[in-house]
Design an enzyme around this catalytic site. Structure first.
Site, PDB file in Angstrom:
ATOM      1  N   LEU A  59      13.817 -33.807 -83.822  1.00  0.00           N
ATOM      2  CA  LEU A  59      13.377 -33.696 -82.263  1.00  0.00           C
ATOM      3  C   LEU A  59      13.881 -34.823 -81.403  1.00  0.00           C
ATOM      4  CD1 LEU A  59      10.106 -31.597 -82.755  1.00  0.00           C
ATOM      5  CD2 LEU A  59      12.005 -30.800 -81.320  1.00  0.00           C
ATOM      6  N   ALA A  82       6.194 -32.001 -84.361  1.00  0.00           N
ATOM      7  CA  ALA A  82       5.500 -33.070 -83.567  1.00  0.00           C
ATOM      8  C   ALA A  82       5.023 -34.339 -84.531  1.00  0.00           C
ATOM      9  CB  ALA A  82       4.273 -32.402 -83.111  1.00  0.00           C
ATOM     10  N   SER A 125      -1.750 -27.852 -77.005  1.00  0.00           N
ATOM     11  CA  SER A 125      -2.925 -28.272 -78.000  1.00  0.00           C
ATOM     12  C   SER A 125      -4.068 -28.423 -77.105  1.00  0.00           C
ATOM     13  CB  SER A 125      -2.774 -29.410 -78.739  1.00  0.00           C
ATOM     14  OG  SER A 125      -3.935 -30.191 -79.262  1.00  0.00           O
ATOM     15  N   GLU A 127      -6.157 -30.584 -77.368  1.00  0.00           N
ATOM     16  CA  GLU A 127      -6.168 -32.193 -77.142  1.00  0.00           C
ATOM     17  C   GLU A 127      -5.949 -32.226 -75.766  1.00  0.00           C
ATOM     18  OE1 GLU A 127      -7.096 -35.062 -78.955  1.00  0.00           O
ATOM     19  OE2 GLU A 127      -8.092 -33.517 -79.675  1.00  0.00           O
ATOM     20  N   TYR A 149      -1.020 -38.951 -78.077  1.00  0.00           N
ATOM     21  CA  TYR A 149      -0.685 -37.453 -78.533  1.00  0.00           C
ATOM     22  C   TYR A 149      -0.964 -36.545 -77.431  1.00  0.00           C
ATOM     23  CZ  TYR A 149      -1.337 -33.019 -80.870  1.00  0.00           C
ATOM     24  OH  TYR A 149      -1.108 -31.619 -81.258  1.00  0.00           O
TER      25      TYR A 149
HETATM   26  P1  NAP Z   1       1.905 -30.495 -89.522  1.00  0.00           P
HETATM   27  O1  NAP Z   1       1.438 -29.888 -90.439  1.00  0.00           O
HETATM   28  O2  NAP Z   1       1.531 -32.166 -88.833  1.00  0.00           O
HETATM   29  O3  NAP Z   1       3.627 -30.389 -89.156  1.00  0.00           O
HETATM   30  C1  NAP Z   1       4.288 -30.943 -88.157  1.00  0.00           C
HETATM   31  C2  NAP Z   1       5.798 -30.541 -88.426  1.00  0.00           C
HETATM   32  O4  NAP Z   1       6.451 -31.328 -87.310  1.00  0.00           O
HETATM   33  C3  NAP Z   1       6.080 -30.910 -89.803  1.00  0.00           C
HETATM   34  O5  NAP Z   1       7.176 -30.161 -90.102  1.00  0.00           O
HETATM   35  C4  NAP Z   1       7.062 -32.481 -89.618  1.00  0.00           C
HETATM   36  O6  NAP Z   1       7.895 -32.448 -90.748  1.00  0.00           O
HETATM   37  C5  NAP Z   1       7.560 -32.003 -88.277  1.00  0.00           C
HETATM   38  N1  NAP Z   1       8.155 -33.076 -87.509  1.00  0.00           N
HETATM   39  C6  NAP Z   1       7.350 -34.375 -87.253  1.00  0.00           C
HETATM   40  N2  NAP Z   1       8.186 -35.441 -86.701  1.00  0.00           N
HETATM   41  C7  NAP Z   1       9.366 -34.613 -86.604  1.00  0.00           C
HETATM   42  C8  NAP Z   1      10.470 -34.975 -85.750  1.00  0.00           C
HETATM   43  N3  NAP Z   1      10.858 -36.256 -85.364  1.00  0.00           N
HETATM   44  N4  NAP Z   1      11.576 -34.035 -85.775  1.00  0.00           N
HETATM   45  C9  NAP Z   1      11.303 -32.874 -86.217  1.00  0.00           C
HETATM   46  N5  NAP Z   1      10.299 -32.456 -86.792  1.00  0.00           N
HETATM   47  C10 NAP Z   1       9.089 -33.347 -86.827  1.00  0.00           C
HETATM   48  O7  NAP Z   1       1.269 -29.820 -87.962  1.00  0.00           O
HETATM   49  P2  NAP Z   1       0.707 -28.401 -87.676  1.00  0.00           P
HETATM   50  O8  NAP Z   1      -0.773 -28.468 -87.858  1.00  0.00           O
HETATM   51  O9  NAP Z   1       1.621 -27.261 -88.401  1.00  0.00           O
HETATM   52  O10 NAP Z   1       1.096 -27.964 -86.094  1.00  0.00           O
HETATM   53  C11 NAP Z   1       2.087 -27.446 -85.601  1.00  0.00           C
HETATM   54  C12 NAP Z   1       2.387 -27.596 -84.157  1.00  0.00           C
HETATM   55  O11 NAP Z   1       1.116 -27.282 -83.369  1.00  0.00           O
HETATM   56  C13 NAP Z   1       2.459 -29.179 -83.911  1.00  0.00           C
HETATM   57  O12 NAP Z   1       3.260 -29.543 -82.657  1.00  0.00           O
HETATM   58  C14 NAP Z   1       1.004 -29.738 -83.384  1.00  0.00           C
HETATM   59  O13 NAP Z   1       0.781 -31.016 -82.800  1.00  0.00           O
HETATM   60  C15 NAP Z   1       0.525 -28.437 -82.746  1.00  0.00           C
HETATM   61  N6  NAP Z   1      -0.765 -28.244 -82.762  1.00  0.00           N
HETATM   62  C16 NAP Z   1      -1.611 -28.189 -83.866  1.00  0.00           C
HETATM   63  C17 NAP Z   1      -2.826 -27.667 -84.014  1.00  0.00           C
HETATM   64  C18 NAP Z   1      -3.691 -27.624 -85.092  1.00  0.00           C
HETATM   65  O14 NAP Z   1      -4.892 -27.829 -84.979  1.00  0.00           O
HETATM   66  N7  NAP Z   1      -3.178 -27.542 -86.402  1.00  0.00           N
HETATM   67  C19 NAP Z   1      -3.547 -27.393 -82.836  1.00  0.00           C
HETATM   68  C20 NAP Z   1      -2.838 -27.665 -81.334  1.00  0.00           C
HETATM   69  C21 NAP Z   1      -1.598 -27.956 -81.520  1.00  0.00           C
HETATM   70  P3  NAP Z   1       7.700 -33.365 -91.885  1.00  0.00           P
HETATM   71  O15 NAP Z   1       7.165 -32.236 -92.952  1.00  0.00           O
HETATM   72  O16 NAP Z   1       9.143 -33.872 -92.337  1.00  0.00           O
HETATM   73  O17 NAP Z   1       6.717 -34.482 -91.667  1.00  0.00           O
HETATM   74  O1  F7E Z   2     -10.084 -34.935 -86.095  1.00  0.00           O
HETATM   75  C1  F7E Z   2     -13.100 -36.960 -86.629  1.00  0.00           C
HETATM   76  C2  F7E Z   2     -12.261 -37.426 -85.531  1.00  0.00           C
HETATM   77  O2  F7E Z   2      -7.791 -35.313 -87.097  1.00  0.00           O
HETATM   78  C3  F7E Z   2     -11.133 -34.209 -85.798  1.00  0.00           C
HETATM   79  C4  F7E Z   2      -4.404 -32.023 -84.774  1.00  0.00           C
HETATM   80  O3  F7E Z   2      -4.312 -30.950 -85.228  1.00  0.00           O
HETATM   81  O4  F7E Z   2      -6.127 -30.744 -83.559  1.00  0.00           O
HETATM   82  C5  F7E Z   2      -5.999 -31.985 -84.519  1.00  0.00           C
HETATM   83  O5  F7E Z   2      -6.551 -33.157 -83.946  1.00  0.00           O
HETATM   84  C6  F7E Z   2     -12.372 -35.085 -85.514  1.00  0.00           C
HETATM   85  C7  F7E Z   2     -11.865 -36.448 -84.548  1.00  0.00           C
HETATM   86  O6  F7E Z   2      -8.203 -33.384 -85.768  1.00  0.00           O
HETATM   87  C8  F7E Z   2     -12.301 -38.714 -89.722  1.00  0.00           C
HETATM   88  O7  F7E Z   2     -12.659 -38.554 -84.921  1.00  0.00           O
HETATM   89  C9  F7E Z   2     -14.061 -38.011 -88.371  1.00  0.00           C
HETATM   90  O8  F7E Z   2     -13.184 -36.527 -83.718  1.00  0.00           O
HETATM   91  O9  F7E Z   2      -9.110 -33.488 -87.913  1.00  0.00           O
HETATM   92  P1  F7E Z   2      -8.807 -34.272 -86.775  1.00  0.00           P
HETATM   93  P2  F7E Z   2      -7.906 -33.789 -84.215  1.00  0.00           P
HETATM   94  O10 F7E Z   2      -7.970 -35.140 -83.803  1.00  0.00           O
HETATM   95  O11 F7E Z   2      -9.310 -32.788 -83.458  1.00  0.00           O
HETATM   96  C10 F7E Z   2      -5.607 -30.734 -82.400  1.00  0.00           C
HETATM   97  C11 F7E Z   2      -6.149 -29.734 -81.447  1.00  0.00           C
HETATM   98  C12 F7E Z   2      -4.238 -31.099 -82.366  1.00  0.00           C
HETATM   99  O12 F7E Z   2      -3.522 -30.654 -81.591  1.00  0.00           O
HETATM  100  C13 F7E Z   2      -3.943 -32.177 -83.380  1.00  0.00           C
HETATM  101  O13 F7E Z   2      -2.398 -32.162 -83.449  1.00  0.00           O
HETATM  102  O14 F7E Z   2     -12.758 -35.622 -86.670  1.00  0.00           O
HETATM  103  N1  F7E Z   2     -13.018 -37.779 -87.877  1.00  0.00           N
HETATM  104  N2  F7E Z   2     -13.550 -39.006 -89.432  1.00  0.00           N
HETATM  105  C14 F7E Z   2     -11.893 -38.033 -88.493  1.00  0.00           C
HETATM  106  N3  F7E Z   2     -10.741 -37.299 -88.405  1.00  0.00           N
HETATM  107  C15 F7E Z   2      -9.743 -37.819 -89.243  1.00  0.00           C
HETATM  108  N4  F7E Z   2      -8.556 -37.331 -89.305  1.00  0.00           N
HETATM  109  N5  F7E Z   2     -10.181 -38.736 -90.596  1.00  0.00           N
HETATM  110  C16 F7E Z   2     -11.391 -39.080 -90.564  1.00  0.00           C
HETATM  111  O15 F7E Z   2     -11.862 -39.856 -91.567  1.00  0.00           O
END
Ligand code: NAP
Ligand code: F7E
Length: 326
Positions: A59, A82, A125, A127, A149
């Site tokens: 990207l 991302a 998101s 977020e 982020y």
């Molecule tokens: P993820 O498991 O972290 O996957 C992220 C993907 O982005 C991986 O395929 C990664 O490739 C790729 N990527 C990272 N840097 C890149 C770059 N510079 N160029 C191209 N590709 C790149 O995330 P996910 O949970 O599947 O989430 C998918 C999308 O939804 C993301 O945009 C995330 O921010 C968004 N989102 C997620 C959540 C959630 O709760 N899961 C909620 C809201 C929004 P590699 O495998 O090579 O690292």
């Molecule tokens: O944290 C707390 C941390 O990293 C959830 C991403 O997919 O969802 C995700 O973001 C909570 C936070 O997810 C640890 O402080 C405590 O309050 O699982 P998380 P996130 O930050 O909510 C959103 C919707 C996205 O879009 C993002 O891409 O858990 N927490 N202890 C911890 N979190 C982590 N990672 N590790 C800990 O040890």
């Protein structure tokens, strides 16, 4: 009739792997962009490797995005790529803005340059709501992101809307609340916990270091959310939609549910470690997905206890080799 072509960034991630499966079931030709890595990074899609086409790109590399759009000419583009780790985004803010924010602009502009009539999905998101202005959060709740982020995702959201309004593109934002699965990255709190439970049950680990246990999240099942992303691109008009379960739970409640299901008491294993606290936290998220229900007929099929059990069952059965402790 020719098959519809879909292009996915982030196909190696949790969501990309579920979306690719959903699109193959619907008989799409699926193209995915992957990054070169010094070790294999396709574990989540190895089982469908023969059915999809993978192309190298990034990207941050606009010329490759232009070339991919020109050569593939997809009907649907899903931008899931991302730097998606909120905590990491405080350590690499510029990189996060470049990939997660500017990456969306580069991809939209590649589509515009090639004058493609394709439909575009942006992975927005919860977020973006950050320090929430109202509860529950809907499509009209103002944004107040609390991390690099979250700020990058706000840019992605607005540039997607801007290309829709300025150029008439069918470009939509999914505003997705946290969604998890057995494929969730091992550094997110849910999977970090369920992997630790598996390791504890096997006698390989005797503590789990975590940060803030008080924050609350609206956790759903990733596959449901990717089904919703596809539905957004099938609508008559482009629009933005919240996907959420409408239930919120603290990290502490996640621990109760997951350790309890495994027959363990988390108080015996969890240690609070300052390193996992964030410079600014999102304390509370709770989504209202009424619009997606009404306009798309979308509803989550998996509730909190079932999600937790699915993840614990997966991680108690398998031994994983990745070691990440973000
Ligand atoms: P993820 O498991 O972290 O996957 C992220 C993907 O982005 C991986 O395929 C990664 O490739 C790729 N990527 C990272 N840097 C890149 C770059 N510079 N160029 C191209 N590709 C790149 O995330 P996910 O949970 O599947 O989430 C998918 C999308 O939804 C993301 O945009 C995330 O921010 C968004 N989102 C997620 C959540 C959630 O709760 N899961 C909620 C809201 C929004 P590699 O495998 O090579 O690292
Ligand atoms: O944290 C707390 C941390 O990293 C959830 C991403 O997919 O969802 C995700 O973001 C909570 C936070 O997810 C640890 O402080 C405590 O309050 O699982 P998380 P996130 O930050 O909510 C959103 C919707 C996205 O879009 C993002 O891409 O858990 N927490 N202890 C911890 N979190 C982590 N990672 N590790 C800990 O040890």
């Amino acid at each position: 009739m020719a098959k519809r072509k879909a292009f996915i960034t982030g196909i190696t991630g949790q969501d990309g792997s579920y979306l690719a499966e959903i699109l193959l079931e619907k008989d799409y030709e699926v193209y995915g962009m992957i990054r070169r890595s010094s070790s294999f990074n396709t574990a989540r899609i190895d089982h469908i490797f023969g059915d999809i086409e993978l192309l190298f790109g990034d990207l941050t590399d606009g010329s490759v995005l232009n070339r991919l759009m020109r050569t593939i000419r997809p009907d649907e583009v899903y931008n899931l790529g991302a730097q998606s780790q909120v905590h990491v985004s405080f350590q690499v803010p510029e990189f996060t803005a470049d990939v997660t924010g500017m990456g969306t602009l580069r991809l939209l502009d590649a589509i515009r340059e090639e004058d493609l009539k394709c439909r575009f999905y942006e992975a927005g998101s919860s977020e973006m709501f950050g320090q929430v202005a109202e509860t529950p959060q809907t499509e009209t709740t103002p944004f107040h992101p609390r991390s690099p982020y979250g700020v990058a995702k706000v840019f992605g959201y607005w540039i997607t809307r801007n290309y829709r309004e300025a150029y008439g593109m069918f470009a939509v934002n999914g505003i997705l609340f946290n969604h998890e699965s057995p494929r969730r990255g091992p550094t997110f709190v849910t999977r970090k916990t369920t992997r630790a439970i598996g390791a504890i049950l096997r006698g390989e680990q005797n503590e789990l270091r975590l940060g803030n246990l008080d924050s609350k999240r609206d956790w759903g099942f990733a596959r449901d959310y990717m089904q919703g992303a596809w539905q957004m691109l099938q609508a008559d008009e482009p629009d933005d939609y919240v996907l959420a379960t409408g239930e919120t739970h603290s990290v502490r409640e996640f621990l109760d549910e997951a350790f309890g299901y495994a027959g363990l008491d988390w108080n015996d294993y969890v240690k609070i470690d300052e390193r996992y606290f964030r410079p600014a936290e999102v304390d509370f998220l709770l989504g209202d997905a009424s619009k997606a229900k009404e306009k798309l007929g979308w509803e989550p099929t998996v509730r909190f206890p079932e999600l937790v059990r699915m993840m614990v069952d997966h991680d108690r059965e398998r031994r994983h080799t990745e070691e990440h402790y973000v």
